[in-house]
Design a protein around this motif. Sequence first.
Motif, mmCIF file in Angstrom:
data_model
loop_
_atom_site.group_PDB
_atom_site.id
_atom_site.type_symbol
_atom_site.label_atom_id
_atom_site.label_comp_id
_atom_site.label_asym_id
_atom_site.label_seq_id
_atom_site.Cartn_x
_atom_site.Cartn_y
_atom_site.Cartn_z
ATOM 1 N N TRP A 52 0.832 -1.203 0.000
ATOM 2 C CA TRP A 52 0.000 0.000 0.000
ATOM 3 C C TRP A 52 0.867 1.254 0.000
ATOM 4 N N VAL A 53 2.003 1.198 0.677
ATOM 5 C CA VAL A 53 2.926 2.334 0.745
ATOM 6 C C VAL A 53 3.429 2.735 -0.631
ATOM 7 N N ARG A 54 3.450 1.783 -1.550
ATOM 8 C CA ARG A 54 4.002 2.038 -2.895
ATOM 9 C C ARG A 54 3.325 3.233 -3.557
ATOM 10 N N GLY A 61 -0.348 9.286 -5.604
ATOM 11 C CA GLY A 61 0.315 10.412 -4.953
ATOM 12 C C GLY A 61 0.730 10.220 -3.513
ATOM 13 N N GLY A 62 0.224 9.216 -2.822
ATOM 14 C CA GLY A 62 0.669 9.016 -1.449
ATOM 15 C C GLY A 62 -0.444 8.552 -0.537
ATOM 16 N N CYS A 63 -0.056 8.168 0.679
ATOM 17 C CA CYS A 63 -1.027 7.689 1.661
ATOM 18 C C CYS A 63 -1.740 8.882 2.296
ATOM 19 N N PHE A 67 3.670 -0.492 13.212
ATOM 20 C CA PHE A 67 3.229 0.792 12.668
ATOM 21 C C PHE A 67 4.437 1.672 12.354
ATOM 22 N N ALA A 68 5.415 1.668 13.257
ATOM 23 C CA ALA A 68 6.623 2.471 13.046
ATOM 24 C C ALA A 68 7.385 2.005 11.810
ATOM 25 N N ILE A 69 7.439 0.690 11.600
ATOM 26 C CA ILE A 69 8.115 0.158 10.420
ATOM 27 C C ILE A 69 7.420 0.649 9.145
ATOM 28 N N ALA A 70 6.094 0.582 9.129
ATOM 29 C CA ALA A 70 5.357 1.030 7.946
ATOM 30 C C ALA A 70 5.599 2.507 7.671
#
Length: 209
Positions: free
Chosen positions: A99-101, A106-108, A166-169
């Motif tokens: 999903w981060v891709r 344009g972004g999350c 969550f921090a990793i994401a």
Amino acid sequence: MSSIPATSKGAATRDLILDRAYGLACVGGLDGLSIGTLAHAVGMSKSGVFGHFGSREDLQLAVLDEAGDRFVAHVLHPALKARRGLPRLRAIVVAWLDWVRHASDGGCLFVAAVSEFDDRPGPVRDRLVSHEHQWRQELARAIGLAVETGELRPETDQAQVAFEIFAIALVVHHDAGLFGYEPALQRGLRAFERLVASCSVPGTNPQPA
């Protein structure tokens, strides 16, 4: 041929407007979303858009809910097909990092919205907190299932592990934009496996193929 009911037309129009609003918010931020800009983007009058969203705030809330629905559909629903325990938790994390891709939109939206509204009390911030809280609960639930299957230690602090995932994401999202998605993804996956290993019952955490 029978005509489409007015209620169906209205729902379809609202969905079209909301889809365009979501795309605009991903690129320009939720705070930058306005009825006028949206009306121009969908080729409608301001009053036409107001007919579906009574205020700018109502529009922002609807866009947040749309983002939540899309996130859950992309990340959680496919992962539920995996076996309960570490396979499902891994599937959630892999889908989340995919999903981060955001190659096309344009972004999350949630990452951007937090920076916009974290210090601005009101309904938009409250809705954002609600979505974030629900997702932390889903993560903790997946971690709890891995405890129940005997793959993670009984004393695992589920909320803490959810926080660290969550921090990793978030850092993958940060690095993907600055240094490229693939290296960020690989570092994120290694960080997740290291975190899981620190909580695993010995002999129950084979590395994914």
